[in-house]
Design an enzyme around this catalytic site. Sequence first.
Site, mmCIF file in Angstrom:
data_model
loop_
_atom_site.group_PDB
_atom_site.id
_atom_site.type_symbol
_atom_site.label_atom_id
_atom_site.label_comp_id
_atom_site.label_asym_id
_atom_site.label_seq_id
_atom_site.Cartn_x
_atom_site.Cartn_y
_atom_site.Cartn_z
ATOM 1 C CE LYS A 1 -3.871 -1.787 2.447
ATOM 2 N NZ LYS A 1 -5.462 -1.764 3.543
ATOM 3 C CD GLU A 2 1.880 4.136 -4.704
ATOM 4 O OE1 GLU A 2 1.949 4.508 -5.528
ATOM 5 O OE2 GLU A 2 3.137 3.062 -4.403
ATOM 6 C CE LYS B 1 0.067 9.872 -8.137
ATOM 7 N NZ LYS B 1 -0.262 8.801 -9.095
#
Length: 162
Positions: free
Chosen positions: A70-71, A83
Amino acid sequence: MKGHLSHDYHLEVPAPVVWDTYRGLELGKLVNQMFQDVVGTVEVVQGDGGVGTILKITFPPGPLGLSYMKEIFIQADDEQRVKESEVIEGGFKDVGFDVYRYRFHIIEKNGESSIIRSSVEYEIDDKLQEIASQATTKQMEALNEVVGKYLKQKWDSSNKKP
């Protein structure tokens, strides 16, 4: 121990066009459509593509044995076209990295071309130095190449002269 890796991908597509794909959730949609065999699947856990958005990436079986990560998006700068996301669970955190950040910087070369600068920053305990060699930009490079070809084809077809 801290480390930094970087790779530049040159693309004959204007930076604003590239940024529109990389800035929010469009990149994840393209991964799901075109790149599942290498990157896996991308699922939005929460958010709208801005800072604070959390993605879950489920990886195909591979040599590192990572199943998912998960980021969270920690930076989305429309002016600088940057980004940045940080792994918060699974992935490189599971193998011992304290911090693992991905960064895409879309740089305008001229009005018709750009550079996608992909980089990874990481921190790992000095006792785990041998694991630091697992840090890589290879998936980002492959992603940039596939997405770059897609954007180039799309750009060329929408700008054909009659």
